[in-house]
Design a protein around this motif. Structure first.
Motif, PDB file in Angstrom:
ATOM      1  N   HIS A 368       1.551  -3.952 -20.964  1.00 25.29           N
ATOM      2  CA  HIS A 368       1.612  -3.721 -19.513  1.00 25.29           C
ATOM      3  C   HIS A 368       1.318  -5.005 -18.750  1.00 25.29           C
ATOM      4  CE1 HIS A 368       1.553   0.344 -20.936  1.00 25.29           C
ATOM      5  NE2 HIS A 368       1.698   0.822 -19.701  1.00 25.29           N
ATOM      6  N   ARG A 369       2.134  -5.266 -17.735  1.00 25.83           N
ATOM      7  CA  ARG A 369       1.903  -6.380 -16.813  1.00 25.83           C
ATOM      8  C   ARG A 369       1.830  -5.782 -15.427  1.00 25.83           C
ATOM      9  NH1 ARG A 369       3.273 -11.079 -18.910  1.00 25.83           N
ATOM     10  NH2 ARG A 369       3.876 -10.766 -21.054  1.00 25.83           N
ATOM     11  N   VAL A 370       0.691  -5.950 -14.793  1.00 24.30           N
ATOM     12  CA  VAL A 370       0.448  -5.221 -13.546  1.00 24.30           C
ATOM     13  C   VAL A 370      -0.023  -6.215 -12.483  1.00 24.30           C
ATOM     14  CG1 VAL A 370      -0.908  -3.336 -12.543  1.00 24.30           C
ATOM     15  CG2 VAL A 370      -0.258  -3.239 -14.947  1.00 24.30           C
ATOM     16  N   PRO A 371       0.529  -6.137 -11.258  1.00 28.27           N
ATOM     17  CA  PRO A 371      -0.012  -7.001 -10.204  1.00 28.27           C
ATOM     18  C   PRO A 371      -1.501  -6.701 -10.000  1.00 28.27           C
ATOM     19  CG  PRO A 371       1.973  -5.855  -9.461  1.00 28.27           C
ATOM     20  CD  PRO A 371       1.593  -5.258 -10.791  1.00 28.27           C
ATOM     21  N   LEU A 372      -2.284  -7.728  -9.765  1.00 28.89           N
ATOM     22  CA  LEU A 372      -3.730  -7.556  -9.560  1.00 28.89           C
ATOM     23  C   LEU A 372      -4.013  -6.474  -8.512  1.00 28.89           C
ATOM     24  CD1 LEU A 372      -6.682  -8.531 -10.009  1.00 28.89           C
ATOM     25  CD2 LEU A 372      -6.246 -10.266  -8.253  1.00 28.89           C
ATOM     26  N   GLU A 373      -3.149  -6.408  -7.495  1.00 25.08           N
ATOM     27  CA  GLU A 373      -3.340  -5.429  -6.418  1.00 25.08           C
ATOM     28  C   GLU A 373      -3.392  -3.995  -6.953  1.00 25.08           C
ATOM     29  OE1 GLU A 373      -1.426  -7.997  -6.369  1.00 25.08           O
ATOM     30  OE2 GLU A 373      -1.437  -8.966  -4.392  1.00 25.08           O
ATOM     31  N   GLU A 374      -2.770  -3.763  -8.119  1.00 23.25           N
ATOM     32  CA  GLU A 374      -2.720  -2.393  -8.656  1.00 23.25           C
ATOM     33  C   GLU A 374      -3.770  -2.174  -9.750  1.00 23.25           C
ATOM     34  OE1 GLU A 374       1.376  -1.570  -9.717  1.00 23.25           O
ATOM     35  OE2 GLU A 374       2.026  -2.485  -7.829  1.00 23.25           O
ATOM     36  N   VAL A 375      -4.878  -2.902  -9.620  1.00 23.82           N
ATOM     37  CA  VAL A 375      -5.889  -2.868 -10.677  1.00 23.82           C
ATOM     38  C   VAL A 375      -6.458  -1.459 -10.901  1.00 23.82           C
ATOM     39  CG1 VAL A 375      -7.813  -3.541  -9.162  1.00 23.82           C
ATOM     40  CG2 VAL A 375      -7.925  -4.091 -11.592  1.00 23.82           C
ATOM     41  N   ALA A 376      -6.554  -0.658  -9.840  1.00 21.21           N
ATOM     42  CA  ALA A 376      -7.124   0.690  -9.995  1.00 21.21           C
ATOM     43  C   ALA A 376      -6.248   1.528 -10.923  1.00 21.21           C
ATOM     44  CB  ALA A 376      -7.275   1.363  -8.633  1.00 21.21           C
ATOM     45  N   ASP A 377      -4.929   1.480 -10.703  1.00 20.49           N
ATOM     46  CA  ASP A 377      -4.011   2.233 -11.581  1.00 20.49           C
ATOM     47  C   ASP A 377      -4.079   1.701 -13.001  1.00 20.49           C
ATOM     48  OD1 ASP A 377      -3.172   3.753  -9.533  1.00 20.49           O
ATOM     49  OD2 ASP A 377      -1.343   2.601  -9.124  1.00 20.49           O
ATOM     50  N   ALA A 378      -4.168   0.371 -13.107  1.00 18.15           N
ATOM     51  CA  ALA A 378      -4.183  -0.247 -14.435  1.00 18.15           C
ATOM     52  C   ALA A 378      -5.387   0.235 -15.241  1.00 18.15           C
ATOM     53  CB  ALA A 378      -4.199  -1.765 -14.305  1.00 18.15           C
ATOM     54  N   TYR A 379      -6.537   0.340 -14.593  1.00 24.88           N
ATOM     55  CA  TYR A 379      -7.736   0.843 -15.286  1.00 24.88           C
ATOM     56  C   TYR A 379      -7.530   2.285 -15.725  1.00 24.88           C
ATOM     57  CZ  TYR A 379     -11.197  -2.864 -15.208  1.00 24.88           C
ATOM     58  OH  TYR A 379     -11.891  -4.013 -15.491  1.00 24.88           O
ATOM     59  N   HIS A 380      -6.963   3.064 -14.832  1.00 16.42           N
ATOM     60  CA  HIS A 380      -6.782   4.480 -15.142  1.00 16.42           C
ATOM     61  C   HIS A 380      -5.878   4.658 -16.368  1.00 16.42           C
ATOM     62  CE1 HIS A 380      -6.352   8.699 -14.736  1.00 16.42           C
ATOM     63  NE2 HIS A 380      -5.053   8.595 -14.590  1.00 16.42           N
ATOM     64  N   ILE A 381      -4.777   3.916 -16.367  1.00 14.00           N
ATOM     65  CA  ILE A 381      -3.814   4.046 -17.478  1.00 14.00           C
ATOM     66  C   ILE A 381      -4.443   3.579 -18.790  1.00 14.00           C
ATOM     67  CG2 ILE A 381      -1.642   3.087 -18.399  1.00 14.00           C
ATOM     68  CD1 ILE A 381      -0.628   3.121 -15.453  1.00 14.00           C
ATOM     69  N   PHE A 382      -5.143   2.455 -18.749  1.00 14.37           N
ATOM     70  CA  PHE A 382      -5.746   1.908 -19.972  1.00 14.37           C
ATOM     71  C   PHE A 382      -6.860   2.834 -20.478  1.00 14.37           C
ATOM     72  CE2 PHE A 382      -8.702  -1.259 -22.044  1.00 14.37           C
ATOM     73  CZ  PHE A 382      -7.929  -1.455 -23.163  1.00 14.37           C
ATOM     74  N   SER A 383      -7.666   3.335 -19.558  1.00 16.58           N
ATOM     75  CA  SER A 383      -8.771   4.206 -19.955  1.00 16.58           C
ATOM     76  C   SER A 383      -8.258   5.507 -20.552  1.00 16.58           C
ATOM     77  CB  SER A 383      -9.648   4.500 -18.731  1.00 16.58           C
ATOM     78  OG  SER A 383     -10.536   5.549 -19.012  1.00 16.58           O
ATOM     79  N   ALA A 384      -7.201   6.062 -19.947  1.00 15.54           N
ATOM     80  CA  ALA A 384      -6.688   7.351 -20.424  1.00 15.54           C
ATOM     81  C   ALA A 384      -5.731   7.177 -21.599  1.00 15.54           C
ATOM     82  CB  ALA A 384      -5.983   8.071 -19.272  1.00 15.54           C
TER      83      ALA A 384
END
Ligand SMILES: NC(=O)c1ccc[n+]([C@@H]2O[C@H](COP(=O)([O-])OP(=O)(O)OC[C@H]3O[C@@H](n4cnc5c(N)ncnc54)[C@H](O)[C@@H]3O)[C@@H](O)[C@H]2O)c1
Ligand SMILES: [Zn+2]
Ligand SMILES: [Zn+2]
Length: 399
Positions: A368-384
């Protein structure tokens, strides 16, 4: 000339704030404006981040398992970037250098650093007696802000930051700040002898690297245990190993005995840590009620699944308080337990060589490559563990 004028203008117009991940409490992070980091010591540097990663270690923070994780802090201990500014005593790197920054903050000079124990630096986290400083890893690891941001302050800049070889892919470089050295050290601490059977618990980025690196130390058989099928599929093909879903094999320890002539593995590696699943009592006491420093399920399996006289190598992270572990079995089986935070700087020369020679290809784990601005979604996806996520890279967009 034009460039010089641009640089000067840029300096004068330099914004006083930057975008950074901001921790708001368990399971809540967001992108925010935070003050630009500043040089606080003559040996500091400011790095403009070009890539950072989210790590399984960040999940322990995100899940609220690490004491003194303060609201308002910025996580991120895996990052690379460009030196933007240096303190008056920095001589080993210069403005404009592209650097990878080991996750351990180490002075390079204290008694522990002198032994190569850069994860246990005595200077960078003087209030603690165990771990040294770590970027973005709570006040138990020194209270430093991390690199899931546009800029980050890098202390001891004469020691930590390492210039990225010009021919190296930045995706490989960012994985040299933690994941690859940690997997490698997990295998190294296992004391693997030629032909050994190695069992790795966890098919996350660290476990994947530990499995891959076990072959470099001469393992004869490598087995990975997890319960997420897409990760098991990945590690099977990436690390050419056997991989089993612990939810499908019944009693994990019995299963391991069965497939190792009833002896157990020569080496077991815990690449899971306190977020382990698989045992209700451990999960409730360790992850839900926080009565112990995370769930020690994988560690139990490692201790009970290794053969008598075997070695258990622990890189999985647990909190600083107590855990319920079968210490009696450690004694009665005559086990050797080796554990630590990886000592990244010590391992970099040989790992850079392995990557350059094509023997190790860490960037292949990035999903996954995610813009820093979308860090909240990135955490959610990685955690789940959604969307087949193995490793996420955050990209500050302004660059
Ligand atoms: N010591 C170090 O220097 C260091 C450095 C980096 C990461 N770590 C630690 O390594 C661990 C792994 O990191 P990661 O980035 O791969 O994390 P991750 O969360 O991506 O992966 C952990 C994996 O363990 C699996 N798992 C859960 N319970 C299990 C069990 N009982 N048995 C086997 N597998 C189980 C999960 O399904 C997951 O795939 C974490 O604890 C992290 O904090 C340590
Ligand atoms: Zn990490
Ligand atoms: Zn030190």
């Amino acid at each position: 000339m034009r460039n010089a004028i641009c640089q000067t203008l840029k300096k004068h117009l330099k914004s006083t704030s930057m975008l950074a991940m901001n921790y708001r409490g368990p399971f809540r992070v967001r992108i925010d404006h935070k003050p630009m980091p500043e040089i606080l010591h003559p040996e500091d540097a400011i790095v403009r981040v070009t890539r950072s990663c989210i790590c399984g270690s960040d999940l322990h923070l995100y899940h609220g398992l690490v004491p003194d994780t303060r609201v308002g802090s910025t996580f991120g201990h895996e990052f690379i970037g460009v030196i933007e500014e240096i303190g008056s005593e920095v001589t080993e790197v210069k403005v404009g250098d592209h650097v990878l920054v080991p996750f351990n903050i180490a002075c390079g000079k204290c008694a522990f650093c002198k032994q190569g124990l850069y994860g246990n630096c005595h200077e960078s986290n003087p209030q603690a007696t165990a771990v040294g400083g770590i970027y973005g890893y709570s006040h138990t690891a020194g209270g430093f802000d991390g690199g899931q941001a546009e800029y980050v302050r890098v202390p001891y800049a004469n020691f930590g930051p390492t210039v990225i070889p010009p021919d190296m892919d930045p995706d490989d470089a960012v994985l040299l700040t933690d994941v690859l050295p940690t997997g490698y050290q997990a295998a190294e601490m296992g004391g693997i002898k030629p032909g050994d059977t190695v069992v790795v618990f966890g098919a996350g980025p660290v476990g994947i690297m530990a499995a891959k690196c076990s072959w470099l130390f001469g393992a004869g058989r490598v087995i990975v245990i997890d319960h997420i099928d897409y990760r098991l599929d990945f590690v099977r093909s990436y690390a050419h190993c056997e991989a089993y879903n612990f939810r499908e094999i019944g009693d994990v320890v019995l299963f391991l005995k069965k497939i190792t002539d009833w002896l157990g593995a020569d080496v077991c590696i815990d690449a899971v840590g306190g977020d382990a699943a698989g045992n209700a009592m451990q999960t409730i006491t360790g992850r839900k009620l926080l009565l112990q420093a995370g769930s020690a399920t994988a560690l139990h399996w490692a201790i009970n699944g290794v053969k008598k006289g075997g070695i258990v190598s622990i890189v999985g992270v647990y909190g600083p308080t107590d855990n319920l572990v079968p210490i009696g079995n450690v004694v009665n089986k005559g086990l050797t337990i080796r554990a630590n935070q990886a000592s990244v700087k010590r391992l970099l020369p040989r790992l850079i060589e392995h990557v350059q020679a094509g023997r190790l290809n860490p960037k292949a784990i990035i999903t996954h490559r995610v813009p820093l601005e979308e860090v909240a979604d990135a955490y959610h996806i990685f955690s789940a563990k959604r969307d087949n996520c193995i490793k996420t890279v955050l990209l500050p967009s302004a660059k």
